[in-house]
Scaffold this motif. Structure first.
Motif, PDB file in Angstrom:
ATOM      1  N   THR A  94       1.455 -36.916-133.213  1.00 34.91           N
ATOM      2  CA  THR A  94       2.495 -36.156-133.903  1.00 34.91           C
ATOM      3  C   THR A  94       3.249 -37.086-134.850  1.00 34.91           C
ATOM      4  OG1 THR A  94       4.153 -36.565-132.198  1.00 34.91           O
ATOM      5  CG2 THR A  94       2.782 -34.609-131.928  1.00 34.91           C
ATOM      6  N   THR A  95       4.339 -36.562-135.409  1.00 39.59           N
ATOM      7  CA  THR A  95       5.093 -37.330-136.401  1.00 39.59           C
ATOM      8  C   THR A  95       5.820 -38.536-135.809  1.00 39.59           C
ATOM      9  OG1 THR A  95       6.812 -35.664-136.077  1.00 39.59           O
ATOM     10  CG2 THR A  95       5.415 -35.437-138.009  1.00 39.59           C
ATOM     11  N   THR A  96       6.270 -38.417-134.562  1.00 38.12           N
ATOM     12  CA  THR A  96       6.985 -39.530-133.927  1.00 38.12           C
ATOM     13  C   THR A  96       6.584 -39.649-132.464  1.00 38.12           C
ATOM     14  OG1 THR A  96       8.890 -38.233-133.153  1.00 38.12           O
ATOM     15  CG2 THR A  96       8.995 -39.108-135.411  1.00 38.12           C
ATOM     16  N   THR A  97       6.764 -40.838-131.911  1.00 35.57           N
ATOM     17  CA  THR A  97       6.459 -41.070-130.503  1.00 35.57           C
ATOM     18  C   THR A  97       7.342 -40.214-129.606  1.00 35.57           C
ATOM     19  OG1 THR A  97       5.789 -43.348-130.995  1.00 35.57           O
ATOM     20  CG2 THR A  97       6.320 -42.834-128.712  1.00 35.57           C
ATOM     21  N   ALA A  98       8.617 -40.078-129.968  1.00 31.13           N
ATOM     22  CA  ALA A  98       9.543 -39.293-129.152  1.00 31.13           C
ATOM     23  C   ALA A  98       9.129 -37.822-129.112  1.00 31.13           C
ATOM     24  CB  ALA A  98      10.962 -39.431-129.700  1.00 31.13           C
ATOM     25  N   PHE A  99       8.688 -37.308-130.243  1.00 33.71           N
ATOM     26  CA  PHE A  99       8.256 -35.915-130.299  1.00 33.71           C
ATOM     27  C   PHE A  99       7.003 -35.703-129.455  1.00 33.71           C
ATOM     28  CE2 PHE A  99       6.275 -32.391-132.991  1.00 33.71           C
ATOM     29  CZ  PHE A  99       6.902 -31.389-132.262  1.00 33.71           C
ATOM     30  N   ALA A 100       6.057 -36.630-129.555  1.00 31.92           N
ATOM     31  CA  ALA A 100       4.834 -36.538-128.755  1.00 31.92           C
ATOM     32  C   ALA A 100       5.172 -36.571-127.260  1.00 31.92           C
ATOM     33  CB  ALA A 100       3.888 -37.678-129.117  1.00 31.92           C
ATOM     34  N   LYS A 101       6.137 -37.386-126.890  1.00 28.56           N
ATOM     35  CA  LYS A 101       6.546 -37.472-125.489  1.00 28.56           C
ATOM     36  C   LYS A 101       7.143 -36.156-125.024  1.00 28.56           C
ATOM     37  CE  LYS A 101       9.240 -40.324-122.290  1.00 28.56           C
ATOM     38  NZ  LYS A 101      10.131 -41.515-122.160  1.00 28.56           N
ATOM     39  N   HIS A 102       7.944 -35.514-125.882  1.00 32.08           N
ATOM     40  CA  HIS A 102       8.531 -34.221-125.518  1.00 32.08           C
ATOM     41  C   HIS A 102       7.438 -33.165-125.337  1.00 32.08           C
ATOM     42  CE1 HIS A 102      11.473 -30.699-126.488  1.00 32.08           C
ATOM     43  NE2 HIS A 102      11.251 -30.827-125.190  1.00 32.08           N
ATOM     44  N   LEU A 103       6.447 -33.169-126.226  1.00 31.72           N
ATOM     45  CA  LEU A 103       5.357 -32.205-126.106  1.00 31.72           C
ATOM     46  C   LEU A 103       4.543 -32.422-124.832  1.00 31.72           C
ATOM     47  CD1 LEU A 103       3.991 -31.991-129.766  1.00 31.72           C
ATOM     48  CD2 LEU A 103       5.427 -30.337-128.564  1.00 31.72           C
ATOM     49  N   SER A 104       4.534 -33.643-124.336  1.00 28.77           N
ATOM     50  CA  SER A 104       3.794 -33.950-123.107  1.00 28.77           C
ATOM     51  C   SER A 104       4.577 -33.573-121.850  1.00 28.77           C
ATOM     52  CB  SER A 104       3.448 -35.444-123.053  1.00 28.77           C
ATOM     53  OG  SER A 104       2.559 -35.792-124.096  1.00 28.77           O
ATOM     54  N   SER A 105       5.850 -33.233-122.012  1.00 30.67           N
ATOM     55  CA  SER A 105       6.714 -32.930-120.868  1.00 30.67           C
ATOM     56  C   SER A 105       6.437 -31.528-120.328  1.00 30.67           C
ATOM     57  CB  SER A 105       8.181 -33.025-121.303  1.00 30.67           C
ATOM     58  OG  SER A 105       8.542 -31.895-122.092  1.00 30.67           O
TER      59      SER A 105
END
Length: 202
Positions: A94-105
């Protein structure tokens, strides 16, 4: 007159000889290149790009690749083709690591419990180089029927492996909420548009 143009002709000949010939791509969108058999998914060249309406302001996209799968195809009977692919949701880009982490939650894909998604075809309707592929898509433990609008992209021998490769593109649309991914609806759109690039190798 000839003497006047001779130097120009000589120069043009030298320049043309110095330009290397452009090699053709090994693959082409020719149905005759497809040979019957069982093909394995090529994880390095298979991906799904998803796009969602973000706040009604802009589209937002991400992507994930495939970790395995097969395609069984017989060009003499294309409607009997069968495909199944496993997608590696846990390694989404995704665009940012933080966003990818949220999507994995657990708000979204909950990849700790459901690291992969799968698609298994149930029927194929073929028209020339296009096909409608209906199958079962499983995301986050939920299975729903989905239809892909697919198109043959090309086939040819991979110059590195010497094996026949096949490529296809496809599109589909699903509802996020159908798969337990409805976090943020309706602020963020429920419709998830999918663009699939799939490659298979003999």
């Amino acid at each position: 007159m000839f003497k006047a143009y001779a130097p120009l002709m000589l120069a043009a000949t030298i320049v043309a000889a110095a330009i290397p010939a452009v090699a053709q791509t090994p693959g082409a969108a020719e149905l005759s290149r497809i040979t019957a058999g069982s093909y394995q998914v090529d994880p390095a060249h298979t991906q799904v790009v998803w796009t969602v309406n973000h706040l009604g302001i802009s589209p937002l996209s991400g992507a994930f690749g495939a970790s395995g799968g097969t395609l069984n195809i017989d060009p003499a009977n294309p409607a009997t083709a069968k495909v199944n692919v496993t997608f590696n949701i846990a390694e989404m880009s995704t665009t940012t690591t933080a966003f990818a982490k949220h999507l994995s939650s657990p708000d979204f894909f909950d990849t700790a419990k459901f690291p992969t998604a799968t698609f298994t075809s149930t029927s194929v309707q073929v028209s020339g180089s296009s096909a409608r592929i209906t199958g079962n898509l499983t995301i986050k433990g939920v299975t729903k029927p989905v239809t892909l609008d697919a198109k043959f992209y090309g086939a040819g021998a991979n110059p590195m492996t010497k094996k026949t490769n096949l490529g296809f593109s496809a599109t589909a649309s699903i509802k996020r909420s159908d798969f337990g991914l409805g976090y943020g609806v309706p602020m963020v759109g429920d419709d998830l548009d999918l663009t699939i690039h799939a490659a298979f190798t003999a």
